[in-house]
Design a protein around this motif. Structure first.
Motif, PDB file in Angstrom:
ATOM      1  N   ASP A 149      62.089  44.522  36.387  1.00 27.79           N
ATOM      2  CA  ASP A 149      62.400  45.151  37.672  1.00 27.79           C
ATOM      3  C   ASP A 149      63.327  44.345  38.292  1.00 27.79           C
ATOM      4  O   ASP A 149      63.588  43.012  38.629  1.00 27.79           O
ATOM      5  CB  ASP A 149      60.885  45.038  38.632  1.00 27.79           C
ATOM      6  CG  ASP A 149      61.285  45.016  39.974  1.00 27.79           C
ATOM      7  OD1 ASP A 149      62.202  45.726  40.417  1.00 27.79           O
ATOM      8  OD2 ASP A 149      60.145  44.668  40.923  1.00 27.79           O
ATOM      9  N   GLN A 151      64.615  44.631  41.257  1.00 31.66           N
ATOM     10  CA  GLN A 151      64.420  44.351  42.734  1.00 31.66           C
ATOM     11  C   GLN A 151      65.797  44.700  43.554  1.00 31.66           C
ATOM     12  O   GLN A 151      66.053  43.992  44.325  1.00 31.66           O
ATOM     13  CB  GLN A 151      64.287  42.787  42.658  1.00 31.66           C
ATOM     14  CG  GLN A 151      62.997  42.423  42.154  1.00 31.66           C
ATOM     15  CD  GLN A 151      62.710  40.932  42.242  1.00 31.66           C
ATOM     16  OE1 GLN A 151      63.664  39.919  42.521  1.00 31.66           O
ATOM     17  NE2 GLN A 151      61.489  40.324  42.082  1.00 31.66           N
ATOM     18  N   GLY A 152      66.254  45.818  43.122  1.00 27.82           N
ATOM     19  CA  GLY A 152      67.228  46.454  43.889  1.00 27.82           C
ATOM     20  C   GLY A 152      68.737  45.717  43.445  1.00 27.82           C
ATOM     21  O   GLY A 152      69.749  46.236  44.211  1.00 27.82           O
ATOM     22  N   ALA A 176      63.834  49.256  35.892  1.00 28.76           N
ATOM     23  CA  ALA A 176      63.384  49.670  37.012  1.00 28.76           C
ATOM     24  C   ALA A 176      64.060  49.154  38.292  1.00 28.76           C
ATOM     25  O   ALA A 176      64.619  47.826  38.137  1.00 28.76           O
ATOM     26  CB  ALA A 176      61.879  49.467  37.273  1.00 28.76           C
ATOM     27  N   ASN A 177      64.244  49.748  39.552  1.00 27.68           N
ATOM     28  CA  ASN A 177      64.981  49.157  40.637  1.00 27.68           C
ATOM     29  C   ASN A 177      66.310  48.506  40.476  1.00 27.68           C
ATOM     30  O   ASN A 177      66.441  47.514  40.834  1.00 27.68           O
ATOM     31  CB  ASN A 177      63.945  48.277  41.293  1.00 27.68           C
ATOM     32  CG  ASN A 177      62.675  48.854  41.639  1.00 27.68           C
ATOM     33  OD1 ASN A 177      62.604  50.188  42.271  1.00 27.68           O
ATOM     34  ND2 ASN A 177      61.424  48.155  41.583  1.00 27.68           N
TER      35      ASN A 177
END
Length: 412
Positions: A149, A151-152, A176-177
């Motif tokens: 992840d 987290q952007g 992801a992200n």
């Protein structure tokens, strides 16, 4: 390989996330003398390689590697072909040696970074945030799906350290992200084994060896310091962070009589790039709008195709460089070669002219086919140096062929 050009057509002739295991984001280094765990880990020259080994790179079946392949201090590759390398191959030369030196530096840098947390060996079924992680006991395993992840943050870094790494068949490392494979490092103190059909992301920095079983797909790098890299019908694509600009390329095509094979025409593509990246990659050749074959360009950007049995008419040839992770694709202008009833290249020239520039031949005399010495309508490529060049017709200047489906000319 020789291609026969026939009337009306062109034919090729053979040749769920666990709360206990979900990690927090990376902490800041405790002292200014410690490496920052959130900082990028430089691979140096090793970053150019999709596969790097200490002794041997061995491929079986339909292995495809996109990116450079290197071996040092060993000097052996096997299984290419039938395996394909869309990139340069360096065997125990200064390039491979430097890559191994930089791999050792990166490996040690990853080992010295302060750890964020320790994770249970089984990473499958978990979601992990950016950080530097050690295994609580022994090897890291991935069975099922591991989610990284970001987290952007597209610059989120992940470093996993363990004595060995094993992924189960059909396992997946999912990004992801905003997480990117270029920012994922697996530092392995021994060897790594990627199970059949698994989908893996990140760069493996292994002290010993790496094995990618049948059908494995790797978005990243397989870099082994001391041992071998074994690839069984695997696909390895060197990862590049989004936003890294590609270097422009240019492709030119020349046609030459092949002095060693009367009646044959040698088509030579020359690919150049705007920077130091070697213009090595797949080059496709087209005749009258029909794809003929694909070859790898060498370190100088040259790829060559021999054409034979050319019937009378004007034929149009094009070369298309498919591009790589670091180089943009490019397509040559159309090269028109008129062929009369007497055929083409009936015999080697008595004194082959060496084209050293537009309108120049051996000893400064005009090249064959250009008796008045006027400037050619296209650049003459001096490869091979003793072949007689053909000149494209003036009306074809500036015409381009795009090697894409639906955009090919119909055979005449």
């Amino acid at each position: 390989m020789t291609i026969a050009v026939a009337l009306g057509c062109v034919a090729a002739t053979p040749h769920a996330a666990s709360a206990e295991n979900t990690a927090s984001t990376a902490r800041t280094a405790s002292t200014t003398n410690e490496p920052n765990p959130a900082a990028a880990l430089s691979l140096g020259a090793a970053a150019d390689f999709a596969v790097l080994a200490g002794t041997t790179v061995a491929g079986t079946g339909s292995t495809v590697v996109t990116g450079e392949v290197g071996v040092s201090p060993g000097s052996t590759t096997a299984g290419f072909p039938p395996g394909v390398v869309a990139g340069a191959v360096y065997l125990d030369d200064p390039v491979a040696e430097q890559a191994q030196d930089d791999l050792a530096t990166a490996y040690n840098s990853a080992a010295l970074r302060p750890g964020t947390a320790s994770l249970k060996p089984q990473l499958g079924g978990t979601t992990v945030a950016p950080g530097v992680y050690n295994s609580t006991s022994g090897a890291f395993y991935i069975s099922g799906e591991l989610t990284l992840d970001g987290q952007g943050d597209p610059n989120a870094r992940f470093v996993f350290r363990s004595p060995s790494l094993v992924t189960s068949p059909a396992s997946t490392v999912r990004l992801a992200n905003g997480a990117q494979a270029c920012n994922v490092i697996w530092q392995v103190g021994g060897s790594a084994t990627l199970g059949a059909g698994s989908r893996f992301a990140g760069s493996v920095l292994a002290l010993t060896s790496i094995t990618a079983a049948s059908g494995t797909t790797v978005n990243g790098r397989l870099l082994a310091r001391a041992g071998t890299v074994n690839l069984d019908s695997a696909t390895v694509t060197r990862s590049a962070c989004a936003g890294v600009p590609l270097r422009r390329t240019s492709t030119k095509l020349g046609a030459f009589c092949d002095p060693g094979s009367p009646g044959n025409l040698a088509l030579v593509a020359t690919v150049t790039s705007s920077g130091p990246v070697p213009p090595v990659g797949p080059v496709e050749f087209f005749a009258n709008g029909v794809r003929q074959d694909q070859f790898q360009s060498d370190a100088a950007g040259h790829a060559k195709l021999i054409v034979s049995n050319i019937p009378p008419r004007t034929h149009e040839f094009v070369a298309s460089f498919a591009g790589t992770n670091r180089l943009e694709p490019s397509t040559s202008p159309v090269l028109s070669v008129p062929v009369g009833p007497e055929g083409i290249c009936p015999a080697p020239p008595a004194s082959p002219a060496t084209a050293t520039g537009p309108g120049a031949g051996t000893g400064g005399k005009p090249a064959a086919g250009n008796p008045d010495g006027r400037k050619n309508t296209r650049t003459v490529i001096t490869f091979p140096p003793n072949d007689r060049p053909f000149k494209a017709r003036k009306r074809d200047r500036g015409r381009h062929h795009h090697a894409r489906p639906g955009n090919h000319r119909r055979p005449r």
